[in-house]
Design a protein around this motif. Structure first.
Motif, PDB file in Angstrom:
ATOM      1  N   LYS A 142      -6.912   1.357 -12.288  1.00 50.61           N
ATOM      2  CA  LYS A 142      -5.824   0.403 -12.484  1.00 50.61           C
ATOM      3  C   LYS A 142      -5.019   0.242 -11.195  1.00 50.61           C
ATOM      4  CE  LYS A 142      -2.300  -0.759 -15.851  1.00 50.61           C
ATOM      5  NZ  LYS A 142      -1.657  -0.387 -17.101  1.00 50.61           N
ATOM      6  N   LEU A 143      -4.725   1.354 -10.514  1.00 51.19           N
ATOM      7  CA  LEU A 143      -4.010   1.274  -9.238  1.00 51.19           C
ATOM      8  C   LEU A 143      -4.815   0.500  -8.195  1.00 51.19           C
ATOM      9  CD1 LEU A 143      -2.559   4.894  -9.005  1.00 51.19           C
ATOM     10  CD2 LEU A 143      -1.281   2.788  -9.406  1.00 51.19           C
ATOM     11  N   LEU A 144      -6.109   0.728  -8.152  1.00 54.96           N
ATOM     12  CA  LEU A 144      -6.971  -0.010  -7.223  1.00 54.96           C
ATOM     13  C   LEU A 144      -6.974  -1.503  -7.541  1.00 54.96           C
ATOM     14  CD1 LEU A 144      -9.994   2.425  -6.853  1.00 54.96           C
ATOM     15  CD2 LEU A 144      -8.298   1.845  -5.110  1.00 54.96           C
ATOM     16  N   SER A 145      -6.940  -1.824  -8.813  1.00 52.77           N
ATOM     17  CA  SER A 145      -6.897  -3.221  -9.226  1.00 52.77           C
ATOM     18  C   SER A 145      -5.610  -3.888  -8.743  1.00 52.77           C
ATOM     19  CB  SER A 145      -7.000  -3.306 -10.749  1.00 52.77           C
ATOM     20  OG  SER A 145      -6.802  -4.625 -11.181  1.00 52.77           O
ATOM     21  N   PHE A 146      -4.486  -3.181  -8.882  1.00 55.41           N
ATOM     22  CA  PHE A 146      -3.213  -3.709  -8.379  1.00 55.41           C
ATOM     23  C   PHE A 146      -3.273  -3.885  -6.867  1.00 55.41           C
ATOM     24  CE2 PHE A 146      -0.885  -1.529 -12.116  1.00 55.41           C
ATOM     25  CZ  PHE A 146      -1.044  -2.654 -12.917  1.00 55.41           C
ATOM     26  N   ALA A 147      -3.850  -2.912  -6.176  1.00 54.48           N
ATOM     27  CA  ALA A 147      -3.952  -2.983  -4.717  1.00 54.48           C
ATOM     28  C   ALA A 147      -4.823  -4.171  -4.295  1.00 54.48           C
ATOM     29  CB  ALA A 147      -4.514  -1.687  -4.158  1.00 54.48           C
ATOM     30  N   GLU A 148      -5.939  -4.384  -4.975  1.00 54.85           N
ATOM     31  CA  GLU A 148      -6.809  -5.517  -4.659  1.00 54.85           C
ATOM     32  C   GLU A 148      -6.079  -6.840  -4.869  1.00 54.85           C
ATOM     33  OE1 GLU A 148     -10.232  -4.881  -7.131  1.00 54.85           O
ATOM     34  OE2 GLU A 148     -11.300  -3.833  -5.529  1.00 54.85           O
ATOM     35  N   GLU A 149      -5.282  -6.909  -5.930  1.00 54.67           N
ATOM     36  CA  GLU A 149      -4.521  -8.122  -6.204  1.00 54.67           C
ATOM     37  C   GLU A 149      -3.491  -8.365  -5.098  1.00 54.67           C
ATOM     38  OE1 GLU A 149      -1.544  -9.902  -9.628  1.00 54.67           O
ATOM     39  OE2 GLU A 149      -3.012  -8.367 -10.187  1.00 54.67           O
ATOM     40  N   ASP A 150      -2.816  -7.307  -4.652  1.00 53.03           N
ATOM     41  CA  ASP A 150      -1.868  -7.432  -3.541  1.00 53.03           C
ATOM     42  C   ASP A 150      -2.565  -7.931  -2.278  1.00 53.03           C
ATOM     43  OD1 ASP A 150       0.402  -6.725  -4.930  1.00 53.03           O
ATOM     44  OD2 ASP A 150       0.343  -4.618  -4.327  1.00 53.03           O
ATOM     45  N   ILE A 151      -3.743  -7.423  -2.004  1.00 50.83           N
ATOM     46  CA  ILE A 151      -4.495  -7.857  -0.813  1.00 50.83           C
ATOM     47  C   ILE A 151      -4.864  -9.334  -0.930  1.00 50.83           C
ATOM     48  CG2 ILE A 151      -6.681  -7.583   0.428  1.00 50.83           C
ATOM     49  CD1 ILE A 151      -6.431  -4.538  -0.255  1.00 50.83           C
ATOM     50  N   ARG A 152      -5.351  -9.732  -2.097  1.00 53.48           N
ATOM     51  CA  ARG A 152      -5.710 -11.143  -2.298  1.00 53.48           C
ATOM     52  C   ARG A 152      -4.490 -12.056  -2.124  1.00 53.48           C
ATOM     53  NH1 ARG A 152      -9.138  -9.129  -6.236  1.00 53.48           N
ATOM     54  NH2 ARG A 152      -7.596  -9.352  -7.863  1.00 53.48           N
ATOM     55  N   ASN A 153      -3.327 -11.592  -2.580  1.00 56.43           N
ATOM     56  CA  ASN A 153      -2.094 -12.390  -2.491  1.00 56.43           C
ATOM     57  C   ASN A 153      -1.367 -12.191  -1.159  1.00 56.43           C
ATOM     58  OD1 ASN A 153      -2.467 -13.402  -5.095  1.00 56.43           O
ATOM     59  ND2 ASN A 153      -1.371 -11.695  -6.025  1.00 56.43           N
ATOM     60  N   GLU A 154      -1.997 -11.450  -0.259  1.00 60.53           N
ATOM     61  CA  GLU A 154      -1.439 -11.153   1.058  1.00 60.53           C
ATOM     62  C   GLU A 154      -0.062 -10.509   0.965  1.00 60.53           C
ATOM     63  OE1 GLU A 154      -1.780 -14.427   3.763  1.00 60.53           O
ATOM     64  OE2 GLU A 154      -3.879 -14.778   3.235  1.00 60.53           O
ATOM     65  N   ASN A 155       0.137  -9.700  -0.056  1.00 59.64           N
ATOM     66  CA  ASN A 155       1.369  -8.932  -0.236  1.00 59.64           C
ATOM     67  C   ASN A 155       1.160  -7.581   0.458  1.00 59.64           C
ATOM     68  OD1 ASN A 155       3.817  -7.953  -1.077  1.00 59.64           O
ATOM     69  ND2 ASN A 155       3.141  -7.512  -3.163  1.00 59.64           N
ATOM     70  N   LEU A 156       1.240  -7.603   1.781  1.00 62.44           N
ATOM     71  CA  LEU A 156       0.901  -6.437   2.588  1.00 62.44           C
ATOM     72  C   LEU A 156       2.130  -5.948   3.352  1.00 62.44           C
ATOM     73  CD1 LEU A 156      -2.387  -7.917   4.044  1.00 62.44           C
ATOM     74  CD2 LEU A 156      -2.161  -6.417   2.061  1.00 62.44           C
ATOM     75  N   HIS A 157       2.164  -4.643   3.628  1.00 61.16           N
ATOM     76  CA  HIS A 157       3.261  -4.026   4.370  1.00 61.16           C
ATOM     77  C   HIS A 157       2.675  -3.096   5.430  1.00 61.16           C
ATOM     78  CE1 HIS A 157       6.048  -5.458   1.305  1.00 61.16           C
ATOM     79  NE2 HIS A 157       5.155  -5.063   0.425  1.00 61.16           N
ATOM     80  N   SER A 158       3.350  -3.030   6.552  1.00 61.22           N
ATOM     81  CA  SER A 158       2.864  -2.144   7.610  1.00 61.22           C
ATOM     82  C   SER A 158       3.103  -0.687   7.212  1.00 61.22           C
ATOM     83  CB  SER A 158       3.582  -2.434   8.928  1.00 61.22           C
ATOM     84  OG  SER A 158       4.924  -1.978   8.859  1.00 61.22           O
ATOM     85  N   GLU A 159       2.352   0.179   7.827  1.00 59.91           N
ATOM     86  CA  GLU A 159       2.488   1.624   7.579  1.00 59.91           C
ATOM     87  C   GLU A 159       3.916   2.080   7.880  1.00 59.91           C
ATOM     88  OE1 GLU A 159       0.705   5.662   9.577  1.00 59.91           O
ATOM     89  OE2 GLU A 159      -0.586   3.906   9.500  1.00 59.91           O
ATOM     90  N   ASP A 160       4.474   1.605   8.974  1.00 63.33           N
ATOM     91  CA  ASP A 160       5.841   1.995   9.345  1.00 63.33           C
ATOM     92  C   ASP A 160       6.849   1.563   8.278  1.00 63.33           C
ATOM     93  OD1 ASP A 160       5.018   3.196  11.706  1.00 63.33           O
ATOM     94  OD2 ASP A 160       5.326   1.370  12.904  1.00 63.33           O
ATOM     95  N   ASP A 161       6.706   0.354   7.776  1.00 60.79           N
ATOM     96  CA  ASP A 161       7.621  -0.122   6.729  1.00 60.79           C
ATOM     97  C   ASP A 161       7.532   0.745   5.475  1.00 60.79           C
ATOM     98  OD1 ASP A 161       8.536  -2.175   8.332  1.00 60.79           O
ATOM     99  OD2 ASP A 161       7.270  -3.721   7.396  1.00 60.79           O
ATOM    100  N   VAL A 162       6.321   1.102   5.111  1.00 64.65           N
ATOM    101  CA  VAL A 162       6.127   1.933   3.917  1.00 64.65           C
ATOM    102  C   VAL A 162       6.796   3.291   4.109  1.00 64.65           C
ATOM    103  CG1 VAL A 162       4.414   3.133   2.492  1.00 64.65           C
ATOM    104  CG2 VAL A 162       4.016   0.769   3.210  1.00 64.65           C
ATOM    105  N   PHE A 163       6.554   3.936   5.244  1.00 60.35           N
ATOM    106  CA  PHE A 163       7.150   5.256   5.477  1.00 60.35           C
ATOM    107  C   PHE A 163       8.672   5.182   5.590  1.00 60.35           C
ATOM    108  CE2 PHE A 163       2.786   6.543   6.849  1.00 60.35           C
ATOM    109  CZ  PHE A 163       2.639   7.550   5.912  1.00 60.35           C
TER     110      PHE A 163
END
Length: 90
Positions: free
Chosen positions: A60-81
């Protein structure tokens, strides 16, 4: 061993409950219980059940991640940390 070997009628469960529990805990194979020829329940050992739940949660988490990638809802590593650090400071 095939799944057909793990299908038992409810009368089998009634008469051999201890044997069923021993089998599922030793083999980690579920048993399908039928009533009037129709599948009605699945009996599974606790470890296999928990493993299955964990695997479904990861999928389920992978599915959410794939959806974020498709929707270009991406964040840099620095922003996440940075966000995580701010949350931990609270």
């Amino acid at each position: 061993m095939q799944i057909v070997d793990d299908i038992k009628p409810v009368t089998y469960l009634k008469s051999k409950t201890a044997d069923v529990l021993k089998y599922i805990n030793e083999t980690h194979r579920p048993i399908i219980i039928t009533q009037n020829g129709e599948a009605k329940a699945v009996i599974q050992d606790p470890k296999s059940y928990q493993d299955m739940k964990n695997a479904l949660a990861i999928m389920k988490l992978l599915s959410f991640a794939e959806e974020d990638i498709r929707n270009e809802n991406l964040h840099s590593e620095d922003d996440v940390f940075d966000t995580v650090e701010k949350l931990l400071e609270q």
